[in-house]
Design a protein around this motif. Structure first.
Motif, PDB file in Angstrom:
ATOM      1  N   ARG A  44      45.852  33.090  39.506  1.00  0.00           N
ATOM      2  CA  ARG A  44      45.107  34.337  39.745  1.00  0.00           C
ATOM      3  C   ARG A  44      45.309  35.305  38.581  1.00  0.00           C
ATOM      4  NH1 ARG A  44      43.972  37.589  44.291  1.00  0.00           N
ATOM      5  NH2 ARG A  44      43.074  35.704  45.177  1.00  0.00           N
ATOM      6  N   ARG A  45      46.563  35.478  38.173  1.00  0.00           N
ATOM      7  CA  ARG A  45      46.856  36.382  37.056  1.00  0.00           C
ATOM      8  C   ARG A  45      46.184  35.902  35.771  1.00  0.00           C
ATOM      9  NH1 ARG A  45      50.824  39.967  36.604  1.00  0.00           N
ATOM     10  NH2 ARG A  45      51.447  39.130  34.584  1.00  0.00           N
ATOM     11  N   ALA A  46      46.180  34.604  35.546  1.00  0.00           N
ATOM     12  CA  ALA A  46      45.541  34.060  34.336  1.00  0.00           C
ATOM     13  C   ALA A  46      44.041  34.347  34.341  1.00  0.00           C
ATOM     14  CB  ALA A  46      45.798  32.562  34.236  1.00  0.00           C
ATOM     15  N   THR A  47      43.399  34.226  35.500  1.00  0.00           N
ATOM     16  CA  THR A  47      41.967  34.523  35.619  1.00  0.00           C
ATOM     17  C   THR A  47      41.687  35.987  35.312  1.00  0.00           C
ATOM     18  OG1 THR A  47      41.661  32.784  37.268  1.00  0.00           O
ATOM     19  CG2 THR A  47      39.999  34.539  37.209  1.00  0.00           C
TER      20      THR A  47
ATOM     21  N   ALA B  61      39.633  37.690  32.068  1.00  0.00           N
ATOM     22  CA  ALA B  61      38.537  38.646  32.250  1.00  0.00           C
ATOM     23  C   ALA B  61      38.809  39.942  31.497  1.00  0.00           C
ATOM     24  CB  ALA B  61      38.328  38.930  33.741  1.00  0.00           C
ATOM     25  N   ALA B  62      40.064  40.402  31.508  1.00  0.00           N
ATOM     26  CA  ALA B  62      40.419  41.636  30.802  1.00  0.00           C
ATOM     27  C   ALA B  62      40.242  41.477  29.299  1.00  0.00           C
ATOM     28  CB  ALA B  62      41.861  42.027  31.131  1.00  0.00           C
TER      29      ALA B  62
ATOM     30  N   GLU C 211      27.675  47.986  26.154  1.00  0.00           N
ATOM     31  CA  GLU C 211      26.469  48.023  26.980  1.00  0.00           C
ATOM     32  C   GLU C 211      26.495  46.883  27.988  1.00  0.00           C
ATOM     33  OE1 GLU C 211      26.411  47.997  23.679  1.00  0.00           O
ATOM     34  OE2 GLU C 211      25.894  50.098  23.274  1.00  0.00           O
ATOM     35  N   THR C 212      26.978  45.710  27.557  1.00  0.00           N
ATOM     36  CA  THR C 212      27.027  44.553  28.465  1.00  0.00           C
ATOM     37  C   THR C 212      27.986  44.796  29.598  1.00  0.00           C
ATOM     38  OG1 THR C 212      26.627  43.142  26.522  1.00  0.00           O
ATOM     39  CG2 THR C 212      27.377  42.055  28.552  1.00  0.00           C
ATOM     40  N   VAL C 213      29.161  45.390  29.303  1.00  0.00           N
ATOM     41  CA  VAL C 213      30.150  45.672  30.316  1.00  0.00           C
ATOM     42  C   VAL C 213      29.586  46.655  31.342  1.00  0.00           C
ATOM     43  CG1 VAL C 213      32.422  46.644  30.781  1.00  0.00           C
ATOM     44  CG2 VAL C 213      32.086  45.176  28.793  1.00  0.00           C
TER      45      VAL C 213
END
Length: 201
Positions: free
Chosen positions: A179-182, A186-187, A196-198
């Motif tokens: 979970r932390r790796a996911t 993402a971060a 703009e995409t974010v």
């Protein structure tokens, strides 16, 4: 009618969150409930000690119903900060028992007074208050510190939940590592994406 409902609703929530605070201590060693777990020294037993003093003032001094045991007053500058940690001479049971006695005293004040009963908080910019203001304030403060306790307890042994009846079963360390790796991926990906995409996502 609505005043009685509002008072009982807030009071019921306060009683529940107090129990959650104490539950966060269950099963931990003396060291773990006392040791500093943040840069500023936040610790589990110190949070309970702090809430005892704070609640004794708000439902005691504010309504001219002082808690009958000696505790530092709000204007005792020499005691500032001493309520957030526990000395080696103070026992776990002493802190818990005092919190329960303060709670009983507060409960008696809440029960005895109407929700619009006047109080005076000399350390507030607008010191004239009603019982409603104080109920909301103490519930908010206790909930805030219960959130701190949630994080501290999770750091210690991975235990989460809001009360013994709602304790979440602990998962295997591999689950949390994944979970932390996911979340970490993402971060990091968000840093490299155009702003703009974010925003659009």
């Amino acid at each position: 009618m609505i005043d009685d409902f509002a008072k009982e609703y807030l009071h019921s929530d306060l009683r529940e969150i107090r129990e959650a605070m104490l539950w966060k201590l269950d099963g931990l060693s003396e060291y773990d409930i006392r040791r500093p777990l943040t840069l500023t020294g936040t610790n589990l037993l110190g949070l309970v000690k702090h809430l005892s003093l704070s609640e004794s003032r708000y439902f005691g001094e504010v309504f001219d119903r002082p808690f009958p045991e000696p505790l530092p007053r709000w204007d005792d500058l020499g005691a500032r900060g001493a309520d957030t940690w526990v000395t080696e001479r103070e026992t776990r049971q002493e802190i818990i028992d005092r919190y329960r006695r303060v709670s009983e005293h507060s409960d008696a004040t809440i029960t005895a007074l109407d929700i619009d009963s006047p109080g005076h908080v000399p350390w507030w910019p607008r010191p004239d208050v009603k019982m409603f203001n104080i109920l909301v304030h103490v519930l908010t403060e206790t909930s805030r510190h219960a959130g701190h306790a949630d994080i501290l307890r999770e750091q210690l042994d991975g235990s989460t939940g809001t009360a013994a009846g709602y304790a979440k079963p602990q998962r295997e360390p591999e689950f949390w590592e994944a979970r932390r790796a996911t979340i970490e991926r993402a971060a990091k990906a968000a840093v490299t994406m155009p702003s703009e995409t974010v925003r659009d996502s």
